[in-house]
Scaffold this motif. Structure first.
Motif, PDB file in Angstrom:
ATOM      1  N   PRO A 113      43.265  35.531  43.850  1.00 16.79           N
ATOM      2  CA  PRO A 113      42.405  36.685  44.137  1.00 16.79           C
ATOM      3  C   PRO A 113      43.098  38.010  43.805  1.00 16.79           C
ATOM      4  O   PRO A 113      42.435  38.984  43.450  1.00 16.79           O
ATOM      5  CB  PRO A 113      42.140  36.555  45.638  1.00 16.79           C
ATOM      6  CG  PRO A 113      42.306  35.101  45.935  1.00 16.79           C
ATOM      7  CD  PRO A 113      43.413  34.640  45.017  1.00 16.79           C
ATOM      8  N   GLY A 116      42.228  39.573  40.546  1.00 14.68           N
ATOM      9  CA  GLY A 116      40.886  40.141  40.457  1.00 14.68           C
ATOM     10  C   GLY A 116      40.027  39.657  39.305  1.00 14.68           C
ATOM     11  O   GLY A 116      39.185  40.401  38.807  1.00 14.68           O
ATOM     12  N   VAL A 117      40.215  38.414  38.872  1.00 13.19           N
ATOM     13  CA  VAL A 117      39.395  37.893  37.772  1.00 13.19           C
ATOM     14  C   VAL A 117      38.015  37.496  38.326  1.00 13.19           C
ATOM     15  O   VAL A 117      37.928  36.629  39.189  1.00 13.19           O
ATOM     16  CB  VAL A 117      40.057  36.683  37.100  1.00 13.19           C
ATOM     17  CG1 VAL A 117      39.186  36.163  35.955  1.00 13.19           C
ATOM     18  CG2 VAL A 117      41.433  37.064  36.569  1.00 13.19           C
ATOM     19  N   PRO A 118      36.929  38.109  37.840  1.00 11.63           N
ATOM     20  CA  PRO A 118      35.601  37.803  38.389  1.00 11.63           C
ATOM     21  C   PRO A 118      35.046  36.485  37.864  1.00 11.63           C
ATOM     22  O   PRO A 118      35.288  36.099  36.729  1.00 11.63           O
ATOM     23  CB  PRO A 118      34.748  38.978  37.897  1.00 11.63           C
ATOM     24  CG  PRO A 118      35.412  39.415  36.632  1.00 11.63           C
ATOM     25  CD  PRO A 118      36.886  39.177  36.826  1.00 11.63           C
ATOM     26  N   ARG A 119      34.309  35.777  38.731  1.00 16.97           N
ATOM     27  CA  ARG A 119      33.590  34.568  38.354  1.00 16.97           C
ATOM     28  C   ARG A 119      32.108  34.836  38.590  1.00 16.97           C
ATOM     29  O   ARG A 119      31.729  35.351  39.639  1.00 16.97           O
ATOM     30  CB  ARG A 119      33.991  33.370  39.214  1.00 16.97           C
ATOM     31  CG  ARG A 119      35.447  32.922  39.092  1.00 16.97           C
ATOM     32  CD  ARG A 119      36.331  33.618  40.071  1.00 16.97           C
ATOM     33  NE  ARG A 119      37.453  32.783  40.485  1.00 16.97           N
ATOM     34  CZ  ARG A 119      38.629  33.265  40.849  1.00 16.97           C
ATOM     35  NH1 ARG A 119      38.844  34.566  40.864  1.00 16.97           N
ATOM     36  NH2 ARG A 119      39.591  32.458  41.228  1.00 16.97           N
ATOM     37  N   THR A 168      28.481  37.447  41.443  1.00 18.58           N
ATOM     38  CA  THR A 168      29.812  37.628  40.866  1.00 18.58           C
ATOM     39  C   THR A 168      30.797  37.899  41.998  1.00 18.58           C
ATOM     40  O   THR A 168      30.564  38.748  42.856  1.00 18.58           O
ATOM     41  CB  THR A 168      29.836  38.797  39.866  1.00 18.58           C
ATOM     42  OG1 THR A 168      28.949  38.504  38.784  1.00 18.58           O
ATOM     43  CG2 THR A 168      31.234  39.008  39.306  1.00 18.58           C
ATOM     44  N   THR A 170      35.326  37.425  43.210  1.00 20.76           N
ATOM     45  CA  THR A 170      36.689  37.322  42.680  1.00 20.76           C
ATOM     46  C   THR A 170      37.578  36.392  43.488  1.00 20.76           C
ATOM     47  O   THR A 170      38.696  36.100  43.067  1.00 20.76           O
ATOM     48  CB  THR A 170      37.366  38.715  42.633  1.00 20.76           C
ATOM     49  OG1 THR A 170      37.380  39.273  43.950  1.00 20.76           O
ATOM     50  CG2 THR A 170      36.630  39.650  41.684  1.00 20.76           C
ATOM     51  N   TYR A 196      33.787  33.294  33.530  1.00 21.51           N
ATOM     52  CA  TYR A 196      35.057  33.386  34.242  1.00 21.51           C
ATOM     53  C   TYR A 196      35.873  34.443  33.522  1.00 21.51           C
ATOM     54  O   TYR A 196      36.331  34.222  32.402  1.00 21.51           O
ATOM     55  CB  TYR A 196      35.774  32.043  34.232  1.00 21.51           C
ATOM     56  CG  TYR A 196      36.826  31.875  35.310  1.00 21.51           C
ATOM     57  CD1 TYR A 196      36.718  30.867  36.265  1.00 21.51           C
ATOM     58  CD2 TYR A 196      37.939  32.716  35.380  1.00 21.51           C
ATOM     59  CE1 TYR A 196      37.674  30.693  37.259  1.00 21.51           C
ATOM     60  CE2 TYR A 196      38.895  32.562  36.369  1.00 21.51           C
ATOM     61  CZ  TYR A 196      38.761  31.549  37.304  1.00 21.51           C
ATOM     62  OH  TYR A 196      39.705  31.394  38.302  1.00 21.51           O
TER      63      TYR A 196
END
Length: 274
Positions: A113, A116-119, A168, A170, A196
């Motif tokens: 987390p 901060g990579v958004p899914r 969305t 993270t 991703y």
């Protein structure tokens, strides 16, 4: 050579040594691979990280082995694929984009987390919910003592008693999307991960795999926030992974703000956005 758990098993079987001395515990820190052997053979330096996209169908477990004998993603992956590790997990009934990588550190960067990579997911759910209720998720929510962080959720369209929602997030806690929507009184009948980070499912067919171009992967890694250092971990997993096809190629922009992402669109046949 293998995943962390498999390396732990190899150590228990006394198959790994440093300069001829058998390693007795996984809690062993090494500064280089010089002198490290497995079954008496020197371990090579890791190759550059690779990333692959896999369109995981529903009904497959995201694991290497299942004690109950249920099918896993490795039963479906091409036999000529290098050794790969999944980035995060999709549960048995969730479908869509699953990234696979050959590099343990890249896997960790993508999952934490802190980076901060958004899914992004698309959910088809049964029940009544309003856009106002979905927008409240941007502040996070606590369910049964578990705190879920900010979720950017938007209603896409309603068809009878069913509604399509795009979300969305993270963090990616276990079954996060399903639990949050169930808390709102919805029953999820289909869940698809469509994105991703900058890597999109797009029109990749179910069960198919393709590789992210090395240039795109290098550009993306430069945009990642620094992950906190490991404390006392001596494992060096090396597994292969993949990524997107055409859409992610070229410069990778930073993820948009929640406000910029709000939009309304209708899913095409089969529930996928084209």
């Amino acid at each position: 050579m293998a995943s962390r758990r498999e390396i732990e098993r190899m150590i228990g079987e006394r198959r790994i040594a440093i300069n001829g001395a058998v390693i007795e515990t996984p809690a062993t820190l090494i500064e280089s691979l010089h002198g490290v052997t497995v079954d008496g053979k020197p371990v090579k330096a890791p190759a550059p990280a690779r990333l692959f996209r896999f369109h995981k169908p529903a009904g497959l477990l995201t694991t290497e082995r299942d004690p109950k004998g249920r099918p896993t993603i490795y039963d479906r992956l091409p036999k000529d694929l290098p050794r790969v590790m999944p980035v995060g997990r999709l549960d048995l009934n969730t479908e869509g984009l699953l990234l696979l990588t050959t590099d343990g550190e890249l896997k960790r960067q993508l999952e934490l987390p802190a980076t901060g990579v958004p899914r992004t997911y698309r959910a088809r759910a049964y029940g009544a919910v309003t856009q106002a209720q979905l927008e409240e998720l941007i502040e996070g929510i606590t369910i049964d003592g578990v705190r879920y962080g900010s979720i950017d959720a938007n209603m896409e369209r309603r068809t009878g008693a069913n509604v399509w929602i795009e979300l969305t997030l993270t963090e990616g806690k276990n079954r996060e999307v399903r639990r949050v929507l169930e808390h709102l009184g919805l029953t999820v009948s289909r869940l698809i991960r469509t994105k991703y980070g900058p890597f999109e499912l797009a029109d990749l067919p179910a069960g198919a795999v393709d590789e992210v171009r090395q240039h795109d992967l290098v550009v993306f890694r430069k945009t990642l926030k620094s992950a906190p250092p490991r404390h006392g971990e001596g494992d060096q997993p090396k597994a292969g992974g993949g990524g997107p096809r055409q859409k992610p190629r070229g410069a990778v922009p930073p993820p948009p703000s929640p406000q910029a992402r709000r939009r309304s669109s209708s899913p095409s046949r089969g529930g996928f956005k084209r």
